[in-house]
Design a protein around this motif. Sequence first.
Motif, PDB file in Angstrom:
ATOM      1  N   TYR A  51       0.793  -1.236   0.000  1.00 38.29           N
ATOM      2  CA  TYR A  51       0.000   0.000   0.000  1.00 38.29           C
ATOM      3  C   TYR A  51       0.826   1.287   0.000  1.00 38.29           C
ATOM      4  O   TYR A  51       0.265   2.375  -0.060  1.00 38.29           O
ATOM      5  N   THR A  52       2.155   1.173   0.057  1.00 43.66           N
ATOM      6  CA  THR A  52       2.938   2.406  -0.067  1.00 43.66           C
ATOM      7  C   THR A  52       3.312   2.671  -1.532  1.00 43.66           C
ATOM      8  O   THR A  52       3.888   3.702  -1.841  1.00 43.66           O
ATOM      9  N   ILE A  82      -5.430   5.875   5.858  1.00 40.94           N
ATOM     10  CA  ILE A  82      -5.666   5.774   7.308  1.00 40.94           C
ATOM     11  C   ILE A  82      -4.337   5.618   8.036  1.00 40.94           C
ATOM     12  O   ILE A  82      -4.151   6.164   9.121  1.00 40.94           O
ATOM     13  N   LYS A  83      -3.394   4.923   7.400  1.00 42.75           N
ATOM     14  CA  LYS A  83      -2.132   4.673   8.091  1.00 42.75           C
ATOM     15  C   LYS A  83      -1.207   5.879   8.089  1.00 42.75           C
ATOM     16  O   LYS A  83      -0.254   5.935   8.855  1.00 42.75           O
ATOM     17  N   TYR A  84      -1.519   6.838   7.219  1.00 41.36           N
ATOM     18  CA  TYR A  84      -0.700   8.051   7.209  1.00 41.36           C
ATOM     19  C   TYR A  84      -1.496   9.257   7.713  1.00 41.36           C
ATOM     20  O   TYR A  84      -1.132  10.398   7.483  1.00 41.36           O
ATOM     21  N   GLY A  85      -2.583   8.996   8.388  1.00 41.94           N
ATOM     22  CA  GLY A  85      -3.286  10.079   9.058  1.00 41.94           C
ATOM     23  C   GLY A  85      -4.063  11.015   8.149  1.00 41.94           C
ATOM     24  O   GLY A  85      -4.358  12.139   8.540  1.00 41.94           O
ATOM     25  N   ASP A  86      -4.405  10.561   6.944  1.00 48.49           N
ATOM     26  CA  ASP A  86      -5.271  11.390   6.093  1.00 48.49           C
ATOM     27  C   ASP A  86      -6.703  10.906   6.312  1.00 48.49           C
ATOM     28  O   ASP A  86      -7.259  10.132   5.525  1.00 48.49           O
ATOM     29  N   TYR A 259       1.386   1.575  13.790  1.00 47.08           N
ATOM     30  CA  TYR A 259       0.729   2.715  13.141  1.00 47.08           C
ATOM     31  C   TYR A 259       0.238   3.742  14.144  1.00 47.08           C
ATOM     32  O   TYR A 259       0.196   4.927  13.832  1.00 47.08           O
TER      33      TYR A 259
END
Lengths: 280, 133
Positions: A51-52, A82-86, A259
């Motif tokens: 997913y990156t 979700i994992k990068y806080g967006d 995370y």
Amino acid sequence: MEKSFRYCLSLFLTLYFQSFTFAQTDICANKAIRDSLITRYLDKGAHRYGYTHPKWEIYCDSLISICPGIAEAYREKAIPYIKYGDFGKAMSLEDKAVELDPNKWIDYRAFLKCIFTKDYEGALADFKLARQYHPEASIMDHFYSFYEGLCYLEMGQYKDAEKNLKQDIRLQKKYKSKGIHFNTLFYMGVVHYEMKNYKSAKKYLIECLKSYNQFPDANFYLSLIYLHEKKHSLALKHLELAKNAFENGYMFIEDNVYYCNYPHQISMYEVEQAINSVHK
Amino acid sequence: MDTTFTISPTCVSCKNAYYYQVQGKYPKSSATLLTEVTQYLSNLGRTYKGNGYVTFHLLIDCQGKPSQRVHVLQTDESYKPYHFTNTYVDDLFNYVKSLHQWKAIKYNSIIPVNYYTYLSFKIKNGKVISVLP
């Protein structure tokens, strides 16, 4: 002649695209085809890259463009956000997944709200809906009651937290044979610590440490109880155990702890601060 | 808000990772950060309004220094677009800039990396009630 040719061409194109739309609707209604598309675009597509990678989203979008009604495509597309806080992007996609298939995805959204966005009221509302579909189900290794307990703990409603964690223990006894999960015991200890029921808190934390004796957070909260009891040498012993555990790579064990921080989770910083305060 | 891009010269050639790939969360608990930011804002003596999330995306270089370039995201409590006042966002950003304990990370203990991370402030009635992740 030219005019009638244009008319015929236009009619042909209209019918062609209409048939394509009908065909798309038809294929998307077929479960076997939907499953094969999920395999093609997610399992053997996005998941090959992770997913990156930018191709993750391209595969998800391709699947959405073919069959806009496949909930999994939105759920998967949301993961990097979700994992990068967006949270804006992530939760609109999660909402779409839930709208399309609430039976399958409402509990996952509840989990995200509890652990990732700390939206405890929202998580409790989603778990309530999820329970209508699956009364005694689990998500991400824990029964719903576990997460509900965490929500109430963080909202300061300790009696409700205790009630839900007790329900989690009942369900684990009913459905699992491995004994009570150390994180359930840990949170029971924390809830009782917050309620100033130090005797019960100590009992649960000691029980937790029997399952996972390097657990830094459990040693930390146990040390706070010993500090309250003015047993400084015992407090220091457990703080040193917590420090040593961190130094040796032990940590809070949950899949998603990389995370986000779990409720009441501590770090080496808090342990060192506590050790310094004991020495003063 | 000064978001000039700076990165230590030795880190320019390093690969970029995400915080979750390299255990790059800020090394204090959410509760400690909440106490600190609450104190920081209280010292400024301002009152704020709004509900939702203010999130700062940052790049921490291989020496553990945050780049000044940030990406700011704001939503309401339902995750819909929303704007807190510039003053509030600036004050939160200044708090983020005051954090100096970001980890310098080496992937597999060998290869120095820069990493993307974030700090998010969940706000209720103008008050920070949680610090994420």
